[in-house]
Scaffold this motif. Sequence first.
Motif, PDB file in Angstrom:
ATOM      1  N   UNK A  26      41.709  -6.290  -1.665  1.00  0.00           N
ATOM      2  CA  UNK A  26      41.105  -6.199  -0.341  1.00  0.00           C
ATOM      3  C   UNK A  26      40.303  -7.428   0.031  1.00  0.00           C
ATOM      4  N   UNK A  27      39.521  -7.941  -0.902  1.00  0.00           N
ATOM      5  CA  UNK A  27      38.700  -9.116  -0.618  1.00  0.00           C
ATOM      6  C   UNK A  27      39.562 -10.365  -0.431  1.00  0.00           C
ATOM      7  N   UNK A  28      40.585 -10.518  -1.260  1.00  0.00           N
ATOM      8  CA  UNK A  28      41.477 -11.668  -1.066  1.00  0.00           C
ATOM      9  C   UNK A  28      42.240 -11.564   0.245  1.00  0.00           C
ATOM     10  N   UNK A  29      42.640 -10.357   0.616  1.00  0.00           N
ATOM     11  CA  UNK A  29      43.327 -10.183   1.900  1.00  0.00           C
ATOM     12  C   UNK A  29      42.407 -10.583   3.060  1.00  0.00           C
ATOM     13  N   UNK A  30      41.170 -10.110   3.005  1.00  0.00           N
ATOM     14  CA  UNK A  30      40.215 -10.426   4.079  1.00  0.00           C
ATOM     15  C   UNK A  30      39.931 -11.923   4.140  1.00  0.00           C
ATOM     16  N   UNK A  31      39.773 -12.562   2.987  1.00  0.00           N
ATOM     17  CA  UNK A  31      39.496 -13.996   2.961  1.00  0.00           C
ATOM     18  C   UNK A  31      40.688 -14.802   3.480  1.00  0.00           C
ATOM     19  N   UNK A  32      41.887 -14.354   3.163  1.00  0.00           N
ATOM     20  CA  UNK A  32      43.066 -15.069   3.665  1.00  0.00           C
ATOM     21  C   UNK A  32      43.244 -14.838   5.170  1.00  0.00           C
ATOM     22  N   UNK A  33      42.890 -13.652   5.653  1.00  0.00           N
ATOM     23  CA  UNK A  33      42.900 -13.410   7.095  1.00  0.00           C
ATOM     24  C   UNK A  33      41.919 -14.342   7.798  1.00  0.00           C
ATOM     25  N   UNK A 362      48.607 -10.578  -4.401  1.00  0.00           N
ATOM     26  CA  UNK A 362      48.957  -9.414  -3.580  1.00  0.00           C
ATOM     27  C   UNK A 362      48.108  -9.395  -2.315  1.00  0.00           C
ATOM     28  N   UNK A 363      46.817  -9.708  -2.446  1.00  0.00           N
ATOM     29  CA  UNK A 363      45.951  -9.753  -1.272  1.00  0.00           C
ATOM     30  C   UNK A 363      46.401 -10.784  -0.265  1.00  0.00           C
ATOM     31  N   UNK A 364      46.782 -11.953  -0.754  1.00  0.00           N
ATOM     32  CA  UNK A 364      47.247 -13.018   0.138  1.00  0.00           C
ATOM     33  C   UNK A 364      48.544 -12.626   0.831  1.00  0.00           C
ATOM     34  N   UNK A 365      49.474 -12.037   0.068  1.00  0.00           N
ATOM     35  CA  UNK A 365      50.753 -11.621   0.662  1.00  0.00           C
ATOM     36  C   UNK A 365      50.573 -10.465   1.634  1.00  0.00           C
ATOM     37  N   UNK A 366      49.600  -9.597   1.356  1.00  0.00           N
ATOM     38  CA  UNK A 366      49.288  -8.516   2.283  1.00  0.00           C
ATOM     39  C   UNK A 366      48.791  -9.077   3.609  1.00  0.00           C
ATOM     40  N   UNK A 367      47.899 -10.047   3.545  1.00  0.00           N
ATOM     41  CA  UNK A 367      47.371 -10.677   4.762  1.00  0.00           C
ATOM     42  C   UNK A 367      48.455 -11.400   5.543  1.00  0.00           C
ATOM     43  N   UNK A 368      49.449 -11.908   4.828  1.00  0.00           N
ATOM     44  CA  UNK A 368      50.542 -12.625   5.496  1.00  0.00           C
ATOM     45  C   UNK A 368      51.503 -11.702   6.232  1.00  0.00           C
ATOM     46  N   UNK A 369      51.395 -10.375   5.988  1.00  0.00           N
ATOM     47  CA  UNK A 369      52.252  -9.431   6.700  1.00  0.00           C
ATOM     48  C   UNK A 369      51.854  -9.283   8.164  1.00  0.00           C
ATOM     49  N   UNK A 370      50.597  -9.540   8.491  1.00  0.00           N
ATOM     50  CA  UNK A 370      50.127  -9.264   9.851  1.00  0.00           C
ATOM     51  C   UNK A 370      50.299 -10.508  10.710  1.00  0.00           C
TER      52      UNK A 370
END
Length: 370
Positions: A26-33, A362-370
Amino acid sequence: MDVSYWELKNWFANVDYTVVGSGIVGLHAALHLRERFPESKILILEKGALPEGASTKNAGFACFGSLSEIIEDLRNYSEEEVVQLIQKRWNGLNLLRKRLSDAAIDFKPYGGYEVFLKEDESTYAECLQKLPFINEILRPLFKSDVFAKEVDRFDFKGIHEYLIFNPFEGQIDTGNMMQALLKEAVTNNILILNRQTVTDYHDSGSGVQVNTTDFSFTSKKLLFATNGFADKLTQGEVRPARAQVLITEPIPNLDIKGTFHIDGGYYYFRNIDNRILLGGGRNLDFEGEATSEFGLTEKIQNRLEQLLSEVILPNTEYKIAHRWSGIMGLGSHKKPIIEQLSENVCCGVRLGGMGVAIGSLVGQELADLV
């Protein structure tokens, strides 16, 4: 909930991205967003007082799979799939170290060892026999041999003569890692609300209504990073798996350094602050440990203490200082689930007990989906 105008305006109005779960993913996703959308409003919802699940509960292994685990994976997946999985874990570890720095996460390149109990004759023999082949298929990725035989120098008891050493494995301080990630989030103007459980959501196509135990609001996008708690979200593709852990009081002159795997990775131990941290044992009760409830069982804790006294520290006095449990997310496949659930909702879950290794990726790839 009695929400003020100021609370509505600052926390819940015009939310661009809502991330559920403040763990590694979650934190990596938010930071990549934040890197992708510098002006966006990003909100993280966390159901625990601290990041629940495994992110703050794990043993801090910077690993990508022991020799016996890789051999077992080759029984279930193609050689190409296994190598790709290892590459993802290795890339994820490097991404984590690059984002936070080795100093921040207290990365120690002590290497990793696989220990074989005397009664585990067949696995020991197979690992020695297949070691050259595994090194061969991993050489393009690591540019050198990954696994090597080493005579036990730690004075373990009840084990086979050789340990399998992996110089690419290391250890981190899990608490330092998570604090560093949380500081990064705050520094990057990412709002984090704890004690908030998402009870339901509705994707209208133009946005997502997010309902929690305390309030409802609208977010343009909703990202789930709930790993071991994602069984309903993925229609059973993710199963919770509890891991039990104990740690000793400090031991004077402790000479054990490294990360260690026993019994195909079902048990694992390491040194930390002159202590031994030991976890595992869910193979003693797969059904009972397939739970999202935190807790300890006498059966597993007794086995951990037996390994500690008979194998790891047979000639050393020690006291148990603390015990805890964490919740992993497993499934029928070891490949993480990173996918759209609807037009504005997606998830990054099923880390397979390798959250430290692949959570950042996984967080980075999750953020790249949006």
